[in-house]
Structure formats: C-alpha cells, structure tokens
Write a protein that holds these residues in place. Sequence first.
Motif, mmCIF file in Angstrom:
data_model
loop_
_atom_site.group_PDB
_atom_site.id
_atom_site.type_symbol
_atom_site.label_atom_id
_atom_site.label_comp_id
_atom_site.label_asym_id
_atom_site.label_seq_id
_atom_site.Cartn_x
_atom_site.Cartn_y
_atom_site.Cartn_z
ATOM 1 N N HIS A 119 0.905 -1.321 -0.427
ATOM 2 C CA HIS A 119 0.228 0.018 -0.058
ATOM 3 C C HIS A 119 0.423 1.265 -0.213
ATOM 4 N N ILE A 120 1.952 0.955 0.123
ATOM 5 C CA ILE A 120 3.059 2.482 -0.069
ATOM 6 C C ILE A 120 3.765 2.347 -1.207
ATOM 7 N N VAL A 121 3.069 3.639 -1.782
ATOM 8 C CA VAL A 121 3.199 2.650 -3.384
ATOM 9 C C VAL A 121 4.107 4.893 -3.937
ATOM 10 N N SER A 122 4.901 5.197 -4.079
ATOM 11 C CA SER A 122 5.232 6.358 -4.549
ATOM 12 C C SER A 122 4.670 6.852 -5.527
ATOM 13 N N ASN A 123 4.449 8.369 -5.731
ATOM 14 C CA ASN A 123 3.939 8.472 -6.745
ATOM 15 C C ASN A 123 3.889 9.181 -8.090
ATOM 16 N N CYS A 124 5.856 8.785 -7.745
ATOM 17 C CA CYS A 124 6.835 10.360 -8.244
ATOM 18 C C CYS A 124 6.906 10.436 -9.448
ATOM 19 N N PRO A 125 7.449 11.354 -10.971
ATOM 20 C CA PRO A 125 7.584 10.241 -11.664
ATOM 21 C C PRO A 125 8.997 9.820 -12.196
ATOM 22 N N THR A 126 9.130 9.548 -13.085
ATOM 23 C CA THR A 126 10.745 9.360 -13.320
ATOM 24 C C THR A 126 11.457 10.132 -13.355
ATOM 25 N N SER A 127 11.787 11.711 -13.117
ATOM 26 C CA SER A 127 12.245 12.873 -12.763
ATOM 27 C C SER A 127 11.852 14.330 -11.812
ATOM 28 N N PHE A 128 11.781 14.814 -10.957
ATOM 29 C CA PHE A 128 11.446 15.624 -10.507
ATOM 30 C C PHE A 128 12.542 16.449 -9.702
ATOM 31 N N SER A 129 11.669 17.005 -9.147
ATOM 32 C CA SER A 129 12.758 18.666 -8.438
ATOM 33 C C SER A 129 12.494 18.438 -6.798
ATOM 34 N N ILE A 130 13.588 19.161 -6.450
ATOM 35 C CA ILE A 130 14.205 18.738 -5.196
ATOM 36 C C ILE A 130 14.658 20.586 -4.949
ATOM 37 N N LYS A 131 13.339 21.213 -3.867
ATOM 38 C CA LYS A 131 13.392 22.742 -3.285
ATOM 39 C C LYS A 131 14.578 22.382 -2.267
ATOM 40 N N GLY A 132 15.489 23.753 -3.004
ATOM 41 C CA GLY A 132 16.591 23.140 -1.792
ATOM 42 C C GLY A 132 15.788 24.939 -0.997
ATOM 43 N N ALA A 133 15.611 25.683 -1.207
ATOM 44 C CA ALA A 133 15.385 27.579 -0.968
ATOM 45 C C ALA A 133 14.464 27.630 -0.893
#
Length: 204
Positions: A189-203
């Motif tokens: 039931h723990i499934v990632s919903n992120c696509p192949t690439s995504f952003s990491i917001k650092g600021a």
Amino acid sequence: MAVYIGFLLFTVQVYAASVQPQGYVLQIQLTPAVCALDSSKQKQRKCLEGYSLTISGLLPETTQKDCTVTSTAALSPLQSKVVARVMPDPNSRTQLWQSVGGCVPMNPSQYFRTMINLAEKLKIPADLTSSENKIVNHQNLKTQFTKLNPTLPINGVSFSCQTSKSNTVLTEIEICYKVNGQYKQCSNHIVSNCPTSFSIKGAY
C-alpha cells in the motif's frame, strides 16, 4: 545508540497497543517544498527557521483501526530538545502521538526515542539537504539511499511528490522498518507517486 533499537522495541512494556505492529514507516518531509506548497504551515517553526528536512511521523503498520489516544506527548526538557532537531513544532509532536499512541507498544518517551534512533541511523543523500534547487532521477535517488544504507532494500524507500505550476516537487520520503528497527521492503500500500524525474526544492 542505534544498535539498541531492536532490543528497545522488543523489551519495552506494552502500553496502549492491543495489536503488535507489523512494522513502522518513518516519514521525512522535504521542508522547503512543504513550506512553499502549504501556506498553512508557513508560520510553523520548521518553516520560519529554515529546516531542510523534518520528520512528520513514525507510523505503525497495524490492523488496528483506531490508534488514537488522549494523553499528551509528555517528554523531559532534554528529550524535547533532542526531538526538536527533527520535529521542531510541539503541536505536531502532540498531534502525532495522539494519532498513533494507541497502536505502539511504547510510552511517548520510548516512541520518540525510537524515532530519533532510526533518524540518526539513516544516511541521507546530499541532494536532499542542498540549498540549491535540483532535478533528480527517481531511480538514481533510490540507488543513492541504498548505497549509503547498505541493508536498505531498493523497495524499502518510497517518494511522494506534488505538482505545482507544472513542476513536480518531492515533498516526502518514507523509509520502511521491521519492528526490530531493521530495514525492510515497503508494504504494497506504500506506493511512490513521483514520475521518472522530479524537482528537489533546496531554498525557501
């Protein structure tokens, strides 16, 4: 300190939990992304003080339907200070305990100590704590986690993303554990919903 996790979980006195959990899921928030996407959280300490990562919960995997308790998450001043490093808002700690306390075989002090032990043991890829915004590959980030944490299976980590202005941003990481504190493959039931690439917001 982390080596005692398994011993702690197996030897603590059973408190409110009537059903033993099958495992635990550590939820780690990408704080800059959460603060930017949710205006209701922007006045919380984690946003105001510029945390890069915070913990939102250590959730028991259980068949018990109601995990709520009415007791407060009373911690000693010293333990409160330690927990505040990863969960700075006292209200969040109280809400978390009151939502899960009935399904863990621990009192609040033991529960938050277990959370801290697991968090300290986990090694985090540098991309997640950088002050720069980055685009990362889903599988590559998972591989970074498993290289830094050799006993963590590739399916023992899951990512959650949100889309904002056509940009998909990583908001949460979930790490899955056995009841003895060892890593395990996440439940179905723990499934990632992120696509192949995504952003990491650092600021912020």
